[in-house]
Design a protein around this motif. Structure first.
Motif, PDB file in Angstrom:
ATOM      1  N   ASP A   1       0.822  -1.388   0.006  1.00  0.00           N
ATOM      2  CA  ASP A   1       0.062  -0.036  -0.013  1.00  0.00           C
ATOM      3  C   ASP A   1       0.708   1.349   0.069  1.00  0.00           C
ATOM      4  OD1 ASP A   1       1.003   0.650   2.926  1.00  0.00           O
ATOM      5  OD2 ASP A   1      -0.949  -0.579   3.487  1.00  0.00           O
ATOM      6  N   GLN A   2       0.367   2.509  -0.029  1.00  0.00           N
ATOM      7  CA  GLN A   2       1.077   3.619  -0.235  1.00  0.00           C
ATOM      8  C   GLN A   2       1.738   3.895   1.051  1.00  0.00           C
ATOM      9  OE1 GLN A   2      -1.298   6.765  -1.900  1.00  0.00           O
ATOM     10  NE2 GLN A   2       0.104   8.448  -1.177  1.00  0.00           N
ATOM     11  N   ALA A   3       1.378   3.659   2.116  1.00  0.00           N
ATOM     12  CA  ALA A   3       1.845   4.040   3.507  1.00  0.00           C
ATOM     13  C   ALA A   3       3.336   3.369   3.605  1.00  0.00           C
ATOM     14  CB  ALA A   3       0.873   3.659   4.620  1.00  0.00           C
ATOM     15  N   MET A   4       3.372   2.034   3.280  1.00  0.00           N
ATOM     16  CA  MET A   4       4.459   1.296   3.065  1.00  0.00           C
ATOM     17  C   MET A   4       5.367   1.892   1.962  1.00  0.00           C
ATOM     18  SD  MET A   4       3.610  -2.777   3.236  1.00  0.00           S
ATOM     19  CE  MET A   4       1.755  -2.830   2.845  1.00  0.00           C
ATOM     20  N   ILE A   5       5.044   2.180   0.951  1.00  0.00           N
ATOM     21  CA  ILE A   5       5.918   2.661  -0.019  1.00  0.00           C
ATOM     22  C   ILE A   5       6.356   4.135   0.195  1.00  0.00           C
ATOM     23  CG2 ILE A   5       5.982   3.408  -2.446  1.00  0.00           C
ATOM     24  CD1 ILE A   5       3.716   1.424  -3.045  1.00  0.00           C
ATOM     25  N   ASP A   6       5.790   5.099   0.783  1.00  0.00           N
ATOM     26  CA  ASP A   6       6.120   6.292   1.321  1.00  0.00           C
ATOM     27  C   ASP A   6       7.174   6.255   2.347  1.00  0.00           C
ATOM     28  OD1 ASP A   6       4.489   7.685  -0.204  1.00  0.00           O
ATOM     29  OD2 ASP A   6       2.822   7.878   1.269  1.00  0.00           O
ATOM     30  N   ARG A   7       6.969   5.000   3.251  1.00  0.00           N
ATOM     31  CA  ARG A   7       8.097   4.741   4.319  1.00  0.00           C
ATOM     32  C   ARG A   7       9.045   4.546   3.721  1.00  0.00           C
ATOM     33  NH1 ARG A   7       4.375   2.003   7.362  1.00  0.00           N
ATOM     34  NH2 ARG A   7       5.258   0.131   6.850  1.00  0.00           N
ATOM     35  N   LEU A   8       9.415   3.556   2.749  1.00  0.00           N
ATOM     36  CA  LEU A   8      10.445   3.169   2.113  1.00  0.00           C
ATOM     37  C   LEU A   8      10.962   4.307   1.534  1.00  0.00           C
ATOM     38  CD1 LEU A   8      12.227   0.607   1.152  1.00  0.00           C
ATOM     39  CD2 LEU A   8      10.973   0.714  -0.713  1.00  0.00           C
ATOM     40  N   ILE A   9      10.579   5.089   0.531  1.00  0.00           N
ATOM     41  CA  ILE A   9      10.949   6.096   0.132  1.00  0.00           C
ATOM     42  C   ILE A   9      11.596   7.251   0.887  1.00  0.00           C
ATOM     43  CG2 ILE A   9      10.403   8.387  -1.425  1.00  0.00           C
ATOM     44  CD1 ILE A   9       8.704   6.430  -3.089  1.00  0.00           C
ATOM     45  N   ASN A  10      10.919   7.750   1.903  1.00  0.00           N
ATOM     46  CA  ASN A  10      11.170   8.660   2.836  1.00  0.00           C
ATOM     47  C   ASN A  10      12.343   8.324   3.863  1.00  0.00           C
ATOM     48  OD1 ASN A  10       9.244  10.223   2.168  1.00  0.00           O
ATOM     49  ND2 ASN A  10       7.765   9.492   3.617  1.00  0.00           N
ATOM     50  N   ALA A  11      12.665   6.797   3.851  1.00  0.00           N
ATOM     51  CA  ALA A  11      13.716   6.568   4.700  1.00  0.00           C
ATOM     52  C   ALA A  11      15.294   6.691   4.001  1.00  0.00           C
ATOM     53  CB  ALA A  11      13.454   4.904   4.849  1.00  0.00           C
ATOM     54  N   ILE A  12      15.077   6.737   2.516  1.00  0.00           N
ATOM     55  CA  ILE A  12      16.512   6.836   1.951  1.00  0.00           C
ATOM     56  C   ILE A  12      16.811   8.353   1.758  1.00  0.00           C
ATOM     57  CG2 ILE A  12      16.417   4.818   0.935  1.00  0.00           C
ATOM     58  CD1 ILE A  12      15.302   5.866  -1.665  1.00  0.00           C
ATOM     59  N   SER A  13      18.057   9.121   1.621  1.00  0.00           N
ATOM     60  CA  SER A  13      18.576  10.284   1.315  1.00  0.00           C
ATOM     61  C   SER A  13      19.499   9.972  -0.034  1.00  0.00           C
ATOM     62  CB  SER A  13      19.344  10.735   2.594  1.00  0.00           C
ATOM     63  OG  SER A  13      20.552  10.013   2.707  1.00  0.00           O
ATOM     64  N   ASP A  14      20.015  11.083  -0.378  1.00  0.00           N
ATOM     65  CA  ASP A  14      21.049  10.940  -1.442  1.00  0.00           C
ATOM     66  C   ASP A  14      22.349  10.214  -1.196  1.00  0.00           C
ATOM     67  OD1 ASP A  14      19.296  12.110  -3.239  1.00  0.00           O
ATOM     68  OD2 ASP A  14      20.203  14.226  -2.883  1.00  0.00           O
ATOM     69  N   LYS A  15      22.620  10.272  -0.047  1.00  0.00           N
ATOM     70  CA  LYS A  15      23.791   9.433   0.582  1.00  0.00           C
ATOM     71  C   LYS A  15      23.409   7.886   0.907  1.00  0.00           C
ATOM     72  CE  LYS A  15      25.439  13.561   3.045  1.00  0.00           C
ATOM     73  NZ  LYS A  15      25.591  14.203   4.446  1.00  0.00           N
ATOM     74  N   ASP A  16      22.565   7.359   0.608  1.00  0.00           N
ATOM     75  CA  ASP A  16      22.214   6.267   0.942  1.00  0.00           C
ATOM     76  C   ASP A  16      22.274   5.319  -0.481  1.00  0.00           C
ATOM     77  OD1 ASP A  16      21.614   6.281   3.762  1.00  0.00           O
ATOM     78  OD2 ASP A  16      19.610   6.998   3.232  1.00  0.00           O
ATOM     79  N   VAL A  17      22.606   3.960  -0.306  1.00  0.00           N
ATOM     80  CA  VAL A  17      22.770   3.072  -1.418  1.00  0.00           C
ATOM     81  C   VAL A  17      21.247   2.540  -1.891  1.00  0.00           C
ATOM     82  CG1 VAL A  17      22.995   1.144  -0.035  1.00  0.00           C
ATOM     83  CG2 VAL A  17      23.811   1.293  -2.436  1.00  0.00           C
ATOM     84  N   GLY A  18      20.442   2.534  -1.030  1.00  0.00           N
ATOM     85  CA  GLY A  18      18.980   2.025  -0.995  1.00  0.00           C
ATOM     86  C   GLY A  18      18.394   1.293   0.149  1.00  0.00           C
ATOM     87  N   ALA A  19      17.226   0.724   0.290  1.00  0.00           N
ATOM     88  CA  ALA A  19      16.603   0.229   1.119  1.00  0.00           C
ATOM     89  C   ALA A  19      15.717  -0.993   0.756  1.00  0.00           C
ATOM     90  CB  ALA A  19      15.912   1.286   2.177  1.00  0.00           C
ATOM     91  N   ILE A  20      15.075  -1.596   1.634  1.00  0.00           N
ATOM     92  CA  ILE A  20      14.231  -2.792   1.491  1.00  0.00           C
ATOM     93  C   ILE A  20      13.039  -2.514   2.625  1.00  0.00           C
ATOM     94  CG2 ILE A  20      16.007  -4.318   0.389  1.00  0.00           C
ATOM     95  CD1 ILE A  20      15.552  -6.281   2.602  1.00  0.00           C
ATOM     96  N   LEU A  21      12.004  -3.050   2.256  1.00  0.00           N
ATOM     97  CA  LEU A  21      10.899  -3.307   3.236  1.00  0.00           C
ATOM     98  C   LEU A  21      11.283  -4.774   3.740  1.00  0.00           C
ATOM     99  CD1 LEU A  21       7.425  -2.026   1.553  1.00  0.00           C
ATOM    100  CD2 LEU A  21       9.020  -1.015   3.418  1.00  0.00           C
ATOM    101  N   ALA A  22      11.010  -4.810   5.198  1.00  0.00           N
ATOM    102  CA  ALA A  22      11.318  -6.186   5.718  1.00  0.00           C
ATOM    103  C   ALA A  22      10.589  -6.129   7.176  1.00  0.00           C
ATOM    104  CB  ALA A  22      12.874  -6.352   5.978  1.00  0.00           C
ATOM    105  N   LEU A  23      10.611  -7.416   7.757  1.00  0.00           N
ATOM    106  CA  LEU A  23       9.841  -7.491   8.999  1.00  0.00           C
ATOM    107  C   LEU A  23      10.904  -8.247   9.965  1.00  0.00           C
ATOM    108  CD1 LEU A  23       6.166  -8.837   8.176  1.00  0.00           C
ATOM    109  CD2 LEU A  23       6.892  -6.404   9.222  1.00  0.00           C
ATOM    110  N   PRO A  24      10.951  -7.848  11.170  1.00  0.00           N
ATOM    111  CA  PRO A  24      11.833  -8.294  12.072  1.00  0.00           C
ATOM    112  C   PRO A  24      10.946  -9.916  12.613  1.00  0.00           C
ATOM    113  CG  PRO A  24      11.216  -6.375  13.150  1.00  0.00           C
ATOM    114  CD  PRO A  24      10.446  -6.589  11.614  1.00  0.00           C
TER     115      PRO A  24
END
Length: 243
Positions: A114-137
């Motif tokens: 859903d959009q909330a998850m995608i927003d959370r992923l996009i907002n977690a990265i900055s120009d300095k980051d290599v990237g990110a993934i959604l995941a669950l502990p």
């Protein structure tokens, strides 16, 4: 400014589903699994384009699946493995994206995104980051089995996460990682990036973003999506009552 593009590999069959029809085309709540994810990304103004990677001469693909879609296109360059399909997709869109644009790779069989998850992923990265993934502990105790399905070891679950998608990386860096390590058969994009020496971020996903793998998963995900819709409507009504 870097843009956001979505790549959805959809060339697999999913043998564990025990279905003649590839699982990405199975129906869930009135539409194919694949269309659930497409609709979410189509509705987000942040997303510039969506590319679906299907197998060449896929007999199950129907153009009608993209009715009313305005940002989605299909490329018939699917490979034998998921990693090959993603790399072929990256190569197919290379002339229409910039090297530093962000690519969100999402599983076709994860209709609960859903959009909330995608927003959370996009907002977690900055120009300095290599990237990110959604995941669950991980919440459950893990057991390693021997060849006879007897417990060989209990694996501590602390600091262990279950990977989900989308996984977001820059086009050129992900393309290079998959090209370099394709023969090692990475199971997801993050692993290829890890082999390049990078450390992607882990961003909290959601249970309803689980991957459809077995027949019973359809019922589980349908229930989770329905529960999420009910919760959203309840919160909306609550907010209205406070006006």
């Amino acid at each position: 400014m870097a843009k956001y593009h979505v790549l959805i590999p959809s060339a697999g069959h999913g043998a564990r589903m025990q279905s003649v029809t590839p699982k990405q085309y199975l129906m869930l709540n009135g539409k194919p699994l694949l269309r659930h994810a497409i609709d979410v990304f189509e509705a987000m103004p942040e997303i510039t384009g969506i590319t679906i990677v299907i197998a060449d001469k896929d007999p199950y693909w129907k153009p009608a699946l993209l009715n009313q879609c305005h940002k989605t296109r299909v490329v018939s360059v699917g490979g034998e493995t998921r990693a090959t399909s993603v790399l072929n997709g990256l190569n197919a869109i290379a002339t229409s994206v910039n090297a530093d644009d962000w690519i969100l790779v999402h599983d076709a069989a994860r209709p609960g995104i859903d959009q909330a998850m995608i927003d959370r992923l996009i907002n977690a990265i900055s120009d300095k980051d290599v990237g990110a993934i959604l995941a669950l502990p991980l919440a459950d105790t893990l057991k390693r089995a021997d060849a006879n399905a007897l417990i060989n070891e209990t694996i501590p679950r602390e600091k262990l996460w279950q990977a989900q998608t989308p996984q977001i990386f820059r086009h050129s860096e992900l393309q290079q990682a998959l090209t370099t390590h394709l023969q090692r058969h990475p199971t997801d994009e993050a692993q290829a990036m890890e082999w390049m020496g990078h450390q992607p971020k882990l961003v909290l996903g959601d249970l309803k973003n689980m991957k459809i793998t077995y027949p019973q998963d359809l019922t589980v995900v349908a229930a989770l999506i329905q529960a999420s819709l009910i919760n959203t409507k309840t919160l909306s009504l609550s907010d209205t009552g406070n006006l």
